[in-house]
Scaffold this motif. Structure first.
Motif, PDB file in Angstrom:
ATOM      1  N   SER A 158       0.827  -1.219   0.000  1.00 26.43           N
ATOM      2  CA  SER A 158       0.000   0.000   0.000  1.00 26.43           C
ATOM      3  C   SER A 158       0.855   1.260   0.000  1.00 26.43           C
ATOM      4  N   LEU A 159       1.869   1.271  -0.853  1.00 26.20           N
ATOM      5  CA  LEU A 159       2.742   2.433  -1.013  1.00 26.20           C
ATOM      6  C   LEU A 159       2.784   2.809  -2.490  1.00 26.20           C
ATOM      7  N   HIS A 179       8.422  -6.009  -6.167  1.00 20.39           N
ATOM      8  CA  HIS A 179       7.397  -5.918  -7.209  1.00 20.39           C
ATOM      9  C   HIS A 179       6.192  -5.107  -6.746  1.00 20.39           C
ATOM     10  N   THR A 180       6.064  -4.898  -5.433  1.00 23.84           N
ATOM     11  CA  THR A 180       4.923  -4.141  -4.905  1.00 23.84           C
ATOM     12  C   THR A 180       5.139  -2.632  -4.987  1.00 23.84           C
ATOM     13  N   VAL A 181       6.334  -2.204  -5.362  1.00 25.63           N
ATOM     14  CA  VAL A 181       6.616  -0.758  -5.470  1.00 25.63           C
ATOM     15  C   VAL A 181       7.180  -0.451  -6.865  1.00 25.63           C
ATOM     16  N   PRO A 182       6.389  -0.625  -7.903  1.00 28.43           N
ATOM     17  CA  PRO A 182       6.889  -0.402  -9.265  1.00 28.43           C
ATOM     18  C   PRO A 182       7.202   1.062  -9.575  1.00 28.43           C
ATOM     19  N   THR A 183       6.764   1.973  -8.700  1.00 21.82           N
ATOM     20  CA  THR A 183       7.020   3.403  -8.926  1.00 21.82           C
ATOM     21  C   THR A 183       8.420   3.818  -8.483  1.00 21.82           C
ATOM     22  N   LEU A 184       9.158   2.912  -7.876  1.00 21.16           N
ATOM     23  CA  LEU A 184      10.459   3.244  -7.290  1.00 21.16           C
ATOM     24  C   LEU A 184      11.423   3.803  -8.331  1.00 21.16           C
ATOM     25  N   GLY A 202      10.370  -5.611 -12.044  1.00 17.79           N
ATOM     26  CA  GLY A 202       9.244  -4.690 -12.004  1.00 17.79           C
ATOM     27  C   GLY A 202       9.637  -3.223 -11.863  1.00 17.79           C
ATOM     28  N   LEU A 203      10.924  -2.959 -11.678  1.00 15.42           N
ATOM     29  CA  LEU A 203      11.361  -1.580 -11.411  1.00 15.42           C
ATOM     30  C   LEU A 203      11.818  -0.899 -12.692  1.00 15.42           C
TER      31      LEU A 203
END
Length: 627
Positions: A158-159, A179-184, A202-203
């Motif tokens: 949830s980020l 993979h849960t933070v693809p906006t990094l 995913g990054l």
């Protein structure tokens, strides 16, 4: 002022002043105290790192200190149902375990705390062994877990807006669960235990990847990072530079202190500008042939390799990389391009490097002597007068410089060494800076103060021997909004009567001045002394003349405001002058009469003690005597 740990230094030749901006001419000499690179960077000062104790943990949970007035439902739920491990920042941050998730740490900030800084969360130096689950942090963009004991990347849920993740100096062994933070866009994993680059699929928006000081033996699984600009793999165990295809946006590659003996595939990087290969095992020119095809390469570092001492080194590199601007931390000059390699040149170069390796103690002594000469020059030319003469930085007689870093947080700068503040690795970690034997005007000039503003965690500055002599100079520090402690030593300004009050008034965020806490009395006194001056300075249209193109009413208003400001200024200044004269007169009278006053006091007290009955009767009689 001298720190116990002397970890690194550099020497600047007298007569050539180094520039504060990257790429400027400099004559930096490195001490062979090799240590891991802390961040992606350009020029390296090879400043060592000394391990410091972990900062104390947070305040332990005390139910009596927890606010019961908070209306936030989730906050109240955690207080009632969860196992509270600790609280921080006046109970604004809760660390807890939920009954349904045993062993999982949850971090929750009060809405008021979260709203005050919704995009940033610092959880560094908390002695964390795991990454906690963050609740209600959907707006979070920057997350800092530096200097903990985290062994696994997890709970990044949830980020949706997270772009910066810092896990420097932990115990992570594997890259996963990203993979849960693809906006990094920035991933900092320096100084961990990682042995393989993987799980970055995913990054795709990643801009900076820092994996320095790990156990990586091979470059791999990065070719899909088409937006990556900076890759830092310094201080690993890599032997061959390859597998870089696909990094179309890469501009900086840092591979210092590896085991590299062969360089391949960097010629396929169209935007590559800076390559750092210092302190490796490259011993053959043919293993660097691909450099000639790097059409954008402007800065290259190969010092510390076997080929660096070879006779043809400089001429070979410049012939292959004709567009270079800097080689081994030095700006390339026309003479370097035209010089023919000879054995004598190689010997002279080697001798020059050996001569520059000066012990830190001796170097600081040299800087001190140069500072004394500089102060004599300033006094002789009257450079501290109200009408100051214009001069350039090159006029300064302090041409030697030395810098030291203690741990990750304290930076010591002596003399002509201000270019150390341009290093991004220090801007991200340093919280305290000491500046000694550096003219204050050089510290607060536009270029330098702009670099200091980038120190995100800078809370304390110590100024010692800086020719700091006026409040005007001091006021230029107001842009450093994070400062909470200021120390000024061996500077004329600290001896002025109003100095502390001025600092308290102009720097309301400070909680400590010269290691003395700022209290409410200080603040009240400062307001009384300076608020009227501040009112004058902030007054609109102060003494502003009317403009021809404006209407008559506006011009009249200008004149009225100007007249009021002039009258107020004159009256206030006259009041201050009269008050000061009165104080001086009283001091003079006291100095002349204090011996007589004390003698009279002693005599009257002695008389009263020797004749108490008589004195008492006389006193009663005088009180009861009718007027």
């Amino acid at each position: 002022m001298k720190p116990a740990a002397k970890l690194a230094s550099f020497f600047v030749k007298p007569g050539v002043r180094s520039q504060s901006e990257p790429g400027g001419p400099s004559s930096i000499r490195k001490v062979q105290n090799q240590a891991p690179d802390l961040m992606p960077q350009g020029k390296s000062l090879n400043i060592g790192v000394k391990k410091l104790p972990i900062a104390p943990g947070a305040i332990k949970y005390d139910p009596s200190k927890i606010s019961t007035n908070e209306t936030d439902e989730r906050y109240q739920y955690l207080l009632k149902r969860a196992i509270i491990r600790r609280v921080e920042n006046d109970d604004k941050i809760i660390f807890a375990e939920l009954p349904g998730l045993p062993g999982v740490l949850v971090v929750y900030r009060k809405p008021s705390e979260r709203n005050s800084n919704p995009e940033r969360l610092n959880l560094d130096r908390r002695e964390l062994t795991q990454m906690p689950l963050l609740e209600g942090e959907e707006r979070l963009r920057l997350l800092n877990y530096q200097h903990n004991f985290i062994s696994k990347i997890e709970n990044l849920l949830s980020l949706p807006n997270l772009i910066f993740l810092d896990l420097y100096n932990n115990q992570i062994k594997e890259i996963n669960s990203l993979h849960t933070v693809p906006t990094l866009r920035v991933l900092m994993l320096g100084k961990n235990l990682i042995d393989k680059i993987k799980n970055l699929n995913g990054l795709t928006k990643l801009d900076v990847l820092d994996l320095h000081s790990n156990k990586i033996v091979k470059i791999e699984n990065v070719s899909h990072l088409q937006e990556l600009r900076v890759l830092n793999l310094a201080n690993n165990q890599i032997q061959v530079v390859d597998n870089l295809e696909g990094l179309l946006a890469l501009t900086e590659l840092n591979l210092r202190r590896n085991l590299i003996d062969n360089v391949k595939s960097i010629n396929v990087l169209p935007k590559l500008q800076r390559v750092f290969l210092s302190n490796n095992k490259i011993d053959r020119f043919e293993n660097l042939e691909c450099l000639s095809q790097c059409i954008s390469l402007s800065e290259l570092a190969l010092d510390g390799n076997p080929i660096h001492s070879m006779q043809m080194y400089t001429s070979w590199v410049l012939s292959k990389c004709t567009q270079l601007v800097h080689l081994d931390l030095k700006k390339i000059t026309p003479d370097m391009k035209e010089a023919k390699p000879t054995k004598d040149n190689a010997v002279k170069t080697q001798q020059k490097v050996e001569d520059s390796t000066i012990p830190p103690e001796n170097l600081i002594a040299v800087i001190l002597q140069e500072w004394k000469l500089e102060m004599d020059r300033i006094r002789l030319k009257g450079l501290n007068s109200f009408r100051r003469r214009k001069e350039t930085n090159n006029d300064c007689l302090v041409q030697s410089g030395h810098a030291e870093i203690e741990g990750d947080s304290t930076l010591f700068i002596y003399g002509n060494a201000l270019e150390v503040i341009t290093k991004q690795e220090f801007q991200d970690t340093v919280s305290k800076i000491l500046c000694q034997y550096i003219r204050f005007d050089h510290i607060v000039q536009n270029a330098s103060i702009g670099k200091l503003k980038k120190f995100q965690h800078l809370t304390k500055i110590v100024f010692s021997d800086n020719n700091l002599h006026s409040f005007i100079q001091l006021s230029k520090l107001e842009t450093l909004s994070n400062l909470i402690s200021l120390v000024i030593e061996n500077n004329d300004v600290i001896h002025t009567i109003l100095c502390r009050s001025f600092i308290v008034y102009r720097f309301p965020s400070l909680t400590e001045i010269n290691n003395i806490k700022v209290n409410e009395t200080d603040k009240t006194k400062a307001r009384q002394q300076f608020q009227n001056f501040d009112k004058i300075l902030c007054a609109p249209n102060l003494l502003k003349p009317p403009h021809d193109h404006e209407d008559k009413d506006t011009q009249k208003q200008y004149r009225l405001n100007a007249k009021k400001n002039i009258e107020f200024s004159i009256g206030y200044v006259q009041k201050v002058i009269n008050y000061s004269i009165g104080v001086v007169n009283k001091i003079e009278i006291l100095n002349k009469n204090w011996e007589i006053l004390i003698e009279q006091t002693i005599k009257s007290s002695s008389l009263e003690l020797s004749l108490p009955k008589s004195i008492t009767e006389d006193t009663i009689a005088s009180l009861t005597k009718k007027p």
